[in-house]
Enzyme design. Structure first.
Site, PDB file in Angstrom:
ATOM      1  N   THR A  43      -6.018  -9.125   6.613  1.00 32.37           N
ATOM      2  CA  THR A  43      -4.864  -9.819   7.207  1.00 32.37           C
ATOM      3  C   THR A  43      -3.891  -8.731   7.673  1.00 32.37           C
ATOM      4  OG1 THR A  43      -4.215 -10.169   4.903  1.00 32.37           O
ATOM      5  CG2 THR A  43      -4.778 -12.106   6.165  1.00 32.37           C
ATOM      6  N   THR A  78      -5.400 -11.405   1.274  1.00 33.84           N
ATOM      7  CA  THR A  78      -3.986 -11.577   0.944  1.00 33.84           C
ATOM      8  C   THR A  78      -3.309 -12.336   2.076  1.00 33.84           C
ATOM      9  OG1 THR A  78      -4.111  -9.475  -0.182  1.00 33.84           O
ATOM     10  CG2 THR A  78      -1.914 -10.312   0.288  1.00 33.84           C
ATOM     11  N   LYS A  87      -0.434 -12.878  -6.146  1.00 37.42           N
ATOM     12  CA  LYS A  87      -0.874 -11.659  -5.462  1.00 37.42           C
ATOM     13  C   LYS A  87       0.307 -10.973  -4.767  1.00 37.42           C
ATOM     14  CE  LYS A  87      -3.159  -8.604  -3.316  1.00 37.42           C
ATOM     15  NZ  LYS A  87      -3.997  -7.575  -3.887  1.00 37.42           N
ATOM     16  N   ARG A  93       5.758  -3.892  -7.182  1.00 39.94           N
ATOM     17  CA  ARG A  93       5.502  -2.450  -7.131  1.00 39.94           C
ATOM     18  C   ARG A  93       6.301  -1.803  -5.991  1.00 39.94           C
ATOM     19  NH1 ARG A  93       2.227   0.957  -9.820  1.00 39.94           N
ATOM     20  NH2 ARG A  93       1.067   2.556  -8.706  1.00 39.94           N
ATOM     21  N   HIS A 145      13.302   5.693 -22.461  1.00 38.69           N
ATOM     22  CA  HIS A 145      13.865   4.422 -22.928  1.00 38.69           C
ATOM     23  C   HIS A 145      12.718   3.411 -23.069  1.00 38.69           C
ATOM     24  CE1 HIS A 145      15.954   0.602 -22.834  1.00 38.69           C
ATOM     25  NE2 HIS A 145      17.119   1.234 -23.010  1.00 38.69           N
ATOM     26  N   ARG A 193      12.420   0.351 -22.578  1.00 42.60           N
ATOM     27  CA  ARG A 193      12.260  -0.732 -21.599  1.00 42.60           C
ATOM     28  C   ARG A 193      12.428  -0.252 -20.165  1.00 42.60           C
ATOM     29  NH1 ARG A 193      14.326  -2.514 -26.000  1.00 42.60           N
ATOM     30  NH2 ARG A 193      16.482  -2.041 -25.436  1.00 42.60           N
ATOM     31  N   GLY A 240       2.424   3.600   1.560  1.00 40.48           N
ATOM     32  CA  GLY A 240       1.449   3.270   2.601  1.00 40.48           C
ATOM     33  C   GLY A 240       0.323   2.425   2.066  1.00 40.48           C
ATOM     34  N   CYS A 250      -1.869  -2.542   1.542  1.00 44.29           N
ATOM     35  CA  CYS A 250      -1.488  -3.632   0.635  1.00 44.29           C
ATOM     36  C   CYS A 250       0.011  -3.641   0.396  1.00 44.29           C
ATOM     37  CB  CYS A 250      -2.235  -3.452  -0.679  1.00 44.29           C
ATOM     38  SG  CYS A 250      -3.996  -3.249  -0.436  1.00 44.29           S
ATOM     39  N   TYR A 265      -3.075   7.780   2.479  1.00 42.92           N
ATOM     40  CA  TYR A 265      -1.870   7.072   2.022  1.00 42.92           C
ATOM     41  C   TYR A 265      -1.549   7.329   0.570  1.00 42.92           C
ATOM     42  CZ  TYR A 265      -4.077   3.165  -0.532  1.00 42.92           C
ATOM     43  OH  TYR A 265      -4.745   2.401  -1.444  1.00 42.92           O
ATOM     44  N   LYS A 266      -2.534   7.887  -0.177  1.00 43.27           N
ATOM     45  CA  LYS A 266      -2.248   8.252  -1.571  1.00 43.27           C
ATOM     46  C   LYS A 266      -3.320   9.235  -2.042  1.00 43.27           C
ATOM     47  CE  LYS A 266      -4.586   4.597  -4.140  1.00 43.27           C
ATOM     48  NZ  LYS A 266      -4.413   3.623  -5.213  1.00 43.27           N
TER      49      LYS A 266
END
Ligand code: SAJ
Length: 433
Positions: A85, A126, A211, A218, A249, A251, A262, A265, A321-322
């Site tokens: 998509t 997605t 999804k 993130r 910490h 939390r 990038g 998703c 992209y990563k």
């Protein structure tokens, strides 16, 4: 329900691993892709994408005869739509990017002539909320069969991490949203063939939201990390150290800043929520924009180190992209290169996992040495494993550049770089004020 034959539409990063995994779990699978090149590459024993372990799995599935590939769907017990998509970029008429559902529509349409009573159709792509109910169901019902009464229809998002797809496909928990309870249960019967993680049943629109919420969560959290990197830079703080301390910490768990967000998703999906309800999603839209602006911040760092970029020669290390993937889709590294070029810099890019990639408007070199040679500065944009062990003395031996800008905190320690005569800058590390 028992599924003897399954047709998977779309043989990309999700469809192909799913097709081969099902095929190696006792199901007869027809993998369908409308791109004849993908089909012929697979038939000839090739692979059109890179994912650890996939080559072995696909060739086992093909060799066993359980997986066949085709350009057209055929009658089956279940159909899985795993097509992309993409999104249409915004312009003056469209203030934000919008999901392009044309592949989803075309895939659903191609199932219509083959749909039989009691079949199961699953959408994995997605999609904006309500796509299964409002877009896919009406297309499939052109067959004369009614969703929920004559056939089962469900949405089940893929949630696997590129680079770990084969393991996560089996081990991750799976959410299956049916247009009714029986559809969700039919979906569970299909995925239970190979999924070892827990399977949760819900309705289709909830599953679509789940999804989008995961990836949006993130994205928003990376946006705050990126904003922290800019603030730290202004205040003369090392953001990496500050994040490590804040994360003590119980939390707090801040993600990593970087040159931007990038991939196909996280940099896309949040827009599907904004598109569906722009009046209710200002935070999501802002986070997207913060992440999209991060390449510009990287360029400002390079400008700080090099001054006017006009005519400056820059080696860019990493275009994916990563780290440790070869996927260049929506890569912020490519955006950084284009922005540098727009300032008049001469960019030489090196991507170790795709050295011969064809990227419009960019010159790629096929070795690290070629990248480092005859440049004024070195810009690290992706924390790929092959770059991790690069030592300042190796770099110095291959390059006259004495400026290094690290945007991913891979070369954490400045000392050896400075000892080798480099001016060493890291993203999010401000000079003491
Ligand atoms: N990134 C940062 N800082 C971080 C983490 C990531 O800048 O702390 C950047 C990466 O460099 C990359 C982008 O974000 O440019 C996205 O990378 P990623 O590893 O966070 O995610 P993807 O896009 O590879 O995969 C995501 C995953 N979703 C979540 O973790 C919630 C994966 O589980 C999904 O299946 C996938 O999207 C998908 O297909 O939707």
């Amino acid at each position: 329900m028992k599924f003897q034959k399954v047709c998977i539409l779309g043989l990309g990063y999700i469809g192909l691993p799913t097709a081969s995994t099902l095929a190696t779990h006792g199901v007869q699978v027809v993998g369908v892709d409308v791109n004849p090149q993908v089909v012929s590459t697979l038939r000839n024993g090739g692979l059109h994408l890179h994912e650890p372990g996939l080559r072995t799995l696909v060739s086992a599935a093909l060799k066993s005869g359980s997986l066949t590939v085709s350009e057209q769907p055929e009658p089956a017990d279940a159909f899985v739509i795993a097509v992309p998509t993409p999104f249409e970029r915004g312009d003056e008429d469209l203030p934000y990017p919008k999901a392009d559902l044309s592949y989803v529509r075309a895939a659903a349409q191609s199932i219509v002539p083959h749909l039989r009573a009691n079949n199961l159709v699953i959408l994995e792509a997605t999609s904006p909320p309500r796509t299964t109910v409002d877009v896919v169901a009406p297309i499939l019902e052109q067959s004369g069969l009614k969703a929920g009464r004559d056939f089962y229809l469900a949405y089940s998002p893929e949630r696997v991490l590129p680079g770990q797809i084969l393991r996560e496909l089996i081990e991750n928990a799976r959410v299956i949203g049916g247009i009714d309870r029986a559809s969700a249960q039919a979906g569970r019967d299909l995925y239970a063939t190979f999924v070892r993680g827990e399977i949760f049943l819900t309705d289709a629109t909830t599953a679509e939201m789940v999804k989008l919420m995961e990836n949006t969560y993130r994205d928003v959290n990376i946006a705050v990390a990126n904003e922290f990197s800019r603030l730290a830079d202004r205040f003369g703080v090392d953001v990496w150290q500050a994040i490590a301390l804040a994360n003590q910490h119980p939390r707090v768990s801040i993600l990593r800043p970087g040159p931007g967000v990038g991939g196909h998703c996280i940099s896309v999906d949040p827009w599907f929520l904004v598109e569906a309800a722009p009046d209710l999603s200002p935070l999501i839209a802002t986070a997207r924009r913060v992440n999209d602006e991060q390449p510009r911040f990287v360029v400002s760092l390079v400008q700080r180190a090099l001054g006017d970029l006009f005519g400056k020669r820059i080696a860019v290390l990493g275009l994916a992209y990563k780290p440790d993937v070869d996927d260049l889709r929506e890569s912020p590294a490519i955006e950084v290169c284009h922005l540098l070029q727009a300032e008049g810099a001469l960019v030489k890019a090196y991507e170790p996992y795709k050295p011969d990639a064809d990227v419009e408007g960019l010159t790629l070199v096929s070795s690290l040495e070629a990248a480092l040679e005859d440049v004024d500065a070195i810009l690290l944009l992706v924390g790929h494993a092959p770059f991790r062990d690069l030592t300042p003395s190796e770099v110095a031996a291959h390059s006259r550049a004495r400026i290094v800008v690290d945007t991913v905190n891979l070369w954490v320690d400045s000392t050896p770089w400075e000892a080798a005569g480099f001016h060493h800058l890291r993203l999010g590390v401000g000079a003491p004020v």
